[in-house]
Enzyme design. Structure first.
Site, PDB file in Angstrom:
ATOM      1  NE  ARG A 296      -7.985  -2.877   7.825  1.00 34.01           N
ATOM      2  CZ  ARG A 296      -6.423  -2.944   7.679  1.00 34.01           C
ATOM      3  NH1 ARG A 296      -5.745  -2.339   6.500  1.00 34.01           N
ATOM      4  NH2 ARG A 296      -5.811  -3.198   8.781  1.00 34.01           N
TER       5      ARG A 296
ATOM      6  CE  LYS B  44       2.786   8.348   4.639  1.00 28.65           C
ATOM      7  NZ  LYS B  44       2.538   8.455   5.976  1.00 28.65           N
TER       8      LYS B  44
ATOM      9  CG  PHE C 216      -1.625   7.961   9.040  1.00 32.00           C
ATOM     10  CD1 PHE C 216      -0.370   7.201   9.384  1.00 32.00           C
ATOM     11  CD2 PHE C 216      -3.035   7.610   9.341  1.00 32.00           C
ATOM     12  CE1 PHE C 216      -0.722   5.791   9.711  1.00 32.00           C
ATOM     13  CE2 PHE C 216      -2.978   6.129   9.564  1.00 32.00           C
ATOM     14  CZ  PHE C 216      -1.750   5.314   9.677  1.00 32.00           C
ATOM     15  CB  VAL C 217      -2.634   8.171   3.504  1.00 30.58           C
ATOM     16  CG1 VAL C 217      -4.004   7.937   2.302  1.00 30.58           C
ATOM     17  CG2 VAL C 217      -2.154   9.313   3.075  1.00 30.58           C
TER      18      VAL C 217
ATOM     19  CG  ASP D  49       6.144   5.526   5.971  1.00 29.35           C
ATOM     20  OD1 ASP D  49       6.315   6.771   5.761  1.00 29.35           O
ATOM     21  OD2 ASP D  49       5.757   5.317   7.221  1.00 29.35           O
TER      22      ASP D  49
ATOM     23  CG  ASP E 249      -0.149  -0.390   2.560  1.00 32.50           C
ATOM     24  OD1 ASP E 249       0.861  -0.343   2.636  1.00 32.50           O
ATOM     25  OD2 ASP E 249      -1.110  -0.401   3.468  1.00 32.50           O
TER      26      ASP E 249
ATOM     27  CG  ASP F 115      -5.495   0.123   9.455  1.00 32.22           C
ATOM     28  OD1 ASP F 115      -4.538  -0.070   8.966  1.00 32.22           O
ATOM     29  OD2 ASP F 115      -5.429  -0.318  10.705  1.00 32.22           O
TER      30      ASP F 115
HETATM   31  P1  XMP Z   1       7.799   1.128   5.796  1.00 34.95           P
HETATM   32  O1  XMP Z   1       8.039   2.381   6.665  1.00 34.95           O
HETATM   33  O2  XMP Z   1       8.439  -0.040   6.221  1.00 34.95           O
HETATM   34  O3  XMP Z   1       5.942   0.880   6.274  1.00 34.95           O
HETATM   35  O4  XMP Z   1       7.773   1.662   4.455  1.00 34.95           O
HETATM   36  C1  XMP Z   1       5.261   0.854   5.327  1.00 34.95           C
HETATM   37  C2  XMP Z   1       3.850   0.304   6.053  1.00 34.95           C
HETATM   38  O5  XMP Z   1       3.640   1.206   7.107  1.00 34.95           O
HETATM   39  C3  XMP Z   1       2.269   1.547   7.195  1.00 34.95           C
HETATM   40  N1  XMP Z   1       1.954   2.715   6.835  1.00 34.95           N
HETATM   41  C4  XMP Z   1       0.744   3.315   6.903  1.00 34.95           C
HETATM   42  N2  XMP Z   1      -0.493   2.771   7.053  1.00 34.95           N
HETATM   43  N3  XMP Z   1      -1.456   5.138   6.415  1.00 34.95           N
HETATM   44  C5  XMP Z   1      -1.637   3.659   6.788  1.00 34.95           C
HETATM   45  O6  XMP Z   1      -2.584   3.117   6.848  1.00 34.95           O
HETATM   46  C6  XMP Z   1      -0.239   5.703   6.381  1.00 34.95           C
HETATM   47  O7  XMP Z   1      -0.039   6.827   6.122  1.00 34.95           O
HETATM   48  C7  XMP Z   1       0.930   4.806   6.560  1.00 34.95           C
HETATM   49  N4  XMP Z   1       2.225   5.024   6.425  1.00 34.95           N
HETATM   50  C8  XMP Z   1       2.896   3.881   6.438  1.00 34.95           C
HETATM   51  C9  XMP Z   1       1.560   0.508   6.086  1.00 34.95           C
HETATM   52  O8  XMP Z   1       1.087  -0.606   6.738  1.00 34.95           O
HETATM   53  C10 XMP Z   1       2.701   0.368   5.034  1.00 34.95           C
HETATM   54  O9  XMP Z   1       2.617  -1.079   4.461  1.00 34.95           O
END
Ligand code: XMP
Length: 186
Positions: free
Chosen positions: A169, A135, A156-157, A107, A104, A163
């Site tokens: 969701r 991001k 945060f999305v 980050d 999804d 979720d």
């Molecule tokens: P990393 O930091 O390992 O994490 O790239 C990716 C996971 O972090 C969660 N994540 C989010 N989930 N809204 C969400 O619902 C957000 O803005 C967000 N930012 C990070 C997500 O599970 C993703 O797979």
């Protein structure tokens, strides 16, 4: 009394997401040609994106094998020191396959980096990554997705499978959340 976290702005509508996914499917279909794809969806947040992406691919006569894995990173979502742990093993063998890893959000990049390393160790012929959202400002691991839906700021999305505490969701679009400390993260 302090305000609860709440939904803020719709960043991308269902219609915009559909159009972007069709464009991604076109790119993926062109790049892989007749090679078989093993699509691996990282649960839980990418389940809606994966469902729409594989059906968009079918519109381009691409019919991937589909499997799921569950990874989670410890620590809060707003810190970058997470250790990523695998919770759910794949049911299909990956050796020799061209893997398309679907997530999804990219980050910090720690989740996708760990998943790529794991699949490479298991003998995948090649591993490419496809994320709905990116991001870049939060990146810790040096990783770039091969296919990206939309780039966003550090907000945060939720919605479209994503979720906040297991809520939202179901929302058809992608919506930012507002937190009382205005850090953009829970
Ligand atoms: P990393 O930091 O390992 O994490 O790239 C990716 C996971 O972090 C969660 N994540 C989010 N989930 N809204 C969400 O619902 C957000 O803005 C967000 N930012 C990070 C997500 O599970 C993703 O797979």
């Amino acid at each position: 009394m302090s305000a609860m976290p709440h939904l803020d702005q719709e960043l991308f509508s269902a219609k915009e997401i559909r159009a972007r996914i069709n464009a991604l499917a076109e790119d993926i279909a062109r790049d892989y040609g007749t090679d078989e794809i093993l699509a691996i969806s990282i649960l839980k947040g990418s389940f809606v994106f994966t469902a729409d992406l594989i059906r968009a691919l079918a519109g381009h006569q691409v019919h991937p094998l589909v499997d799921f894995m569950t990874l989670s990173s410890y620590g809060s979502r707003s810190t970058s020191s997470g250790t990523v742990t695998l919770h759910h093993e794949l049911s299909l063998p990956v050796d020799g396959h061209r893997v398309l890893l679907i997530d999804d959000i990219l980050d910090t990049g720690l989740t996708l980096q760990t998943a790529c390393q794991l699949l490479t160790r298991q003998g995948a012929r090649d591993v490419r990554t496809c994320v709905l959202l990116d991001k870049p400002s939060r990146r810790v691991a040096p990783i770039t997705a091969n296919y990206t839906g939309f780039q966003i700021e550090n907000v945060f999305v939720v919605g479209y499978g994503l979720d906040y505490n297991n809520r939202y969701r179901h929302l058809p679009g992608l919506v930012s959340m507002k937190f009382e400390d205005s850090s953009g993260a829970p």
